[in-house]
Design a protein around this motif. Structure first.
Motif, PDB file in Angstrom:
ATOM      1  N   ASN A  89       6.742  32.576   9.278  1.00 56.13           N
ATOM      2  CA  ASN A  89       6.318  32.206   7.942  1.00 56.13           C
ATOM      3  C   ASN A  89       4.960  32.809   7.606  1.00 56.13           C
ATOM      4  N   GLU A  90       4.669  33.970   8.113  1.00 55.44           N
ATOM      5  CA  GLU A  90       3.390  34.601   7.874  1.00 55.44           C
ATOM      6  C   GLU A  90       3.388  35.218   6.488  1.00 55.44           C
ATOM      7  N   HIS A  91       2.244  35.200   5.871  1.00 49.74           N
ATOM      8  CA  HIS A  91       2.101  35.807   4.558  1.00 49.74           C
ATOM      9  C   HIS A  91       1.439  37.154   4.719  1.00 49.74           C
ATOM     10  N   THR A  92       1.987  38.172   4.105  1.00 48.15           N
ATOM     11  CA  THR A  92       1.428  39.514   4.240  1.00 48.15           C
ATOM     12  C   THR A  92       0.240  39.719   3.325  1.00 48.15           C
ATOM     13  N   SER A  93       0.083  38.892   2.294  1.00 49.70           N
ATOM     14  CA  SER A  93      -1.012  39.082   1.355  1.00 49.70           C
ATOM     15  C   SER A  93      -2.328  38.559   1.890  1.00 49.70           C
ATOM     16  N   GLY A  94      -2.323  37.869   3.016  1.00 47.84           N
ATOM     17  CA  GLY A  94      -3.546  37.326   3.580  1.00 47.84           C
ATOM     18  C   GLY A  94      -3.898  35.979   2.982  1.00 47.84           C
ATOM     19  N   ALA A  95      -3.060  35.449   2.098  1.00 47.82           N
ATOM     20  CA  ALA A  95      -3.321  34.152   1.496  1.00 47.82           C
ATOM     21  C   ALA A  95      -3.106  33.054   2.527  1.00 47.82           C
ATOM     22  N   SER A  96      -3.675  31.896   2.280  1.00 52.99           N
ATOM     23  CA  SER A  96      -3.492  30.796   3.212  1.00 52.99           C
ATOM     24  C   SER A  96      -2.044  30.325   3.167  1.00 52.99           C
ATOM     25  N   PRO A  97      -1.535  29.828   4.289  1.00 48.24           N
ATOM     26  CA  PRO A  97      -0.133  29.408   4.335  1.00 48.24           C
ATOM     27  C   PRO A  97       0.112  28.209   3.429  1.00 48.24           C
ATOM     28  N   LEU A  98       1.337  28.143   2.901  1.00 51.42           N
ATOM     29  CA  LEU A  98       1.719  27.013   2.059  1.00 51.42           C
ATOM     30  C   LEU A  98       1.916  25.784   2.926  1.00 51.42           C
ATOM     31  N   PRO A  99       1.543  24.621   2.429  1.00 52.87           N
ATOM     32  CA  PRO A  99       1.729  23.417   3.242  1.00 52.87           C
ATOM     33  C   PRO A  99       3.198  23.014   3.292  1.00 52.87           C
ATOM     34  N   VAL A 100       3.587  22.429   4.410  1.00 53.17           N
ATOM     35  CA  VAL A 100       4.919  21.872   4.559  1.00 53.17           C
ATOM     36  C   VAL A 100       4.849  20.453   4.038  1.00 53.17           C
ATOM     37  N   GLN A 101       5.681  20.122   3.078  1.00 50.23           N
ATOM     38  CA  GLN A 101       5.659  18.791   2.486  1.00 50.23           C
ATOM     39  C   GLN A 101       6.539  17.837   3.271  1.00 50.23           C
ATOM     40  N   SER A 102       6.024  16.661   3.474  1.00 47.84           N
ATOM     41  CA  SER A 102       6.812  15.565   4.010  1.00 47.84           C
ATOM     42  C   SER A 102       6.748  14.468   2.968  1.00 47.84           C
ATOM     43  N   ILE A 103       7.890  13.916   2.652  1.00 44.05           N
ATOM     44  CA  ILE A 103       7.911  12.877   1.635  1.00 44.05           C
ATOM     45  C   ILE A 103       8.413  11.572   2.237  1.00 44.05           C
ATOM     46  N   ARG A 104       8.050  10.499   1.589  1.00 44.59           N
ATOM     47  CA  ARG A 104       8.496   9.190   2.032  1.00 44.59           C
ATOM     48  C   ARG A 104       9.946   9.023   1.611  1.00 44.59           C
ATOM     49  N   SER A 127       0.837  -1.193   0.000  1.00 42.76           N
ATOM     50  CA  SER A 127       0.000   0.000   0.000  1.00 42.76           C
ATOM     51  C   SER A 127       0.878   1.251   0.000  1.00 42.76           C
ATOM     52  N   GLN A 128       0.409   2.272  -0.673  1.00 43.75           N
ATOM     53  CA  GLN A 128       1.147   3.523  -0.797  1.00 43.75           C
ATOM     54  C   GLN A 128       0.630   4.529   0.215  1.00 43.75           C
ATOM     55  N   VAL A 129       1.549   5.284   0.812  1.00 45.18           N
ATOM     56  CA  VAL A 129       1.178   6.331   1.748  1.00 45.18           C
ATOM     57  C   VAL A 129       1.334   7.660   1.023  1.00 45.18           C
ATOM     58  N   PRO A 130       0.281   8.450   0.908  1.00 41.97           N
ATOM     59  CA  PRO A 130       0.415   9.736   0.219  1.00 41.97           C
ATOM     60  C   PRO A 130       1.266  10.701   1.033  1.00 41.97           C
ATOM     61  N   ALA A 131       1.778  11.732   0.348  1.00 41.52           N
ATOM     62  CA  ALA A 131       2.582  12.754   1.023  1.00 41.52           C
ATOM     63  C   ALA A 131       1.742  13.442   2.085  1.00 41.52           C
ATOM     64  N   THR A 157      10.141   5.909   6.730  1.00 42.11           N
ATOM     65  CA  THR A 157      10.503   7.236   7.204  1.00 42.11           C
ATOM     66  C   THR A 157       9.832   8.325   6.375  1.00 42.11           C
ATOM     67  N   LEU A 158       9.232   9.276   7.059  1.00 40.89           N
ATOM     68  CA  LEU A 158       8.726  10.484   6.428  1.00 40.89           C
ATOM     69  C   LEU A 158       9.660  11.622   6.815  1.00 40.89           C
ATOM     70  N   VAL A 159      10.112  12.401   5.840  1.00 43.10           N
ATOM     71  CA  VAL A 159      11.010  13.519   6.118  1.00 43.10           C
ATOM     72  C   VAL A 159      10.402  14.806   5.582  1.00 43.10           C
ATOM     73  N   SER A 160      10.708  15.889   6.279  1.00 38.73           N
ATOM     74  CA  SER A 160      10.246  17.200   5.870  1.00 38.73           C
ATOM     75  C   SER A 160      11.128  17.725   4.744  1.00 38.73           C
ATOM     76  N   THR A 161      10.529  18.463   3.836  1.00 39.02           N
ATOM     77  CA  THR A 161      11.298  19.068   2.750  1.00 39.02           C
ATOM     78  C   THR A 161      11.702  20.505   3.071  1.00 39.02           C
ATOM     79  N   GLU A 162      11.449  20.938   4.301  1.00 40.97           N
ATOM     80  CA  GLU A 162      11.849  22.277   4.743  1.00 40.97           C
ATOM     81  C   GLU A 162      13.328  22.290   5.111  1.00 40.97           C
ATOM     82  N   PRO A 163      14.053  23.398   4.863  1.00 39.61           N
ATOM     83  CA  PRO A 163      15.458  23.474   5.275  1.00 39.61           C
ATOM     84  C   PRO A 163      15.585  23.502   6.795  1.00 39.61           C
TER      85      PRO A 163
END
Length: 173
Positions: A34-49, A19-23, A54-60
């Motif tokens: 990480n606030e956005h000044t435009s009022g847009a919704s925040p970008l999601p933090v991606q975690s990849i398999r 079975s596959q686990v989605p991101a 193991t799931l790892v974050s793609t954030e620095p």
């Protein structure tokens, strides 16, 4: 009856292995700046398999964002008979930073022999290692644009960062 239950359990296990686990996505932490000044919704933090479990974050990491926060563990080769400047250059290798050009005030610090206790540093943050090498009489100044580090001598009376006249070393007979 026994072989069919074993076969059924084996098929269930094999089905679970394929079975596959989605991101996984999580909202960014607004407290981390990480606030956005435009009022847009925040970008999601991606975690990849990464690998099978193991799931790892793609954030620095914090060390990738602030190079002086990287953790170092170094030994200064004693054969160098190093000065403070030699040790700082050795610590800064592969860090992305270099020492600022030497001037008359910095010569007081940079030409001192390295104390034996400083031959082994770490694990500690690069910023802390440079402050330890310089000692309490010097303030670390970082130029993040030019990726250079320099030091300013603190005055003796109040500890503020201002040029002070260096004490002359004792004359040795």
């Amino acid at each position: 009856m026994y072989p069919s239950s074993v076969l059924l359990a084996l098929l269930a296990l094999l089905g679970a292995c394929t079975s596959q686990v989605p991101a996984v996505t999580e909202p960014r932490d607004r407290k981390a700046g990480n606030e956005h000044t435009s009022g847009a919704s925040p970008l999601p933090v991606q975690s990849i398999r990464y690998g099978r479990y193991t799931l790892v974050s793609t954030e620095p990491s914090a060390e990738q964002r602030d190079l002086l926060a990287q953790i170092i563990d170094v030994s200064i080769p004693p054969a160098l008979n190093p000065t403070v400047q030699d040790a700082m250059r050795h610590v800064l290798q592969r860090s992305g930073y270099s020492l600022c050009p030497i001037n008359a005030r910095l010569k007081v610090l940079f030409t001192r022999p390295l104390p034996a206790v400083h031959y082994r540093l770490g694990p500690l943050a690069l910023r802390n290692a440079l402050e330890v090498l310089a000692g309490p009489a010097w303030q670390l100044l970082a130029d993040d644009v030019g990726r250079a580090v320099c030091f300013r001598q603190l005055s003796l009376d109040n500890g503020s960062a201002s040029p002070a006249t260096p004490l002359q070393p004792e004359a040795r007979p």
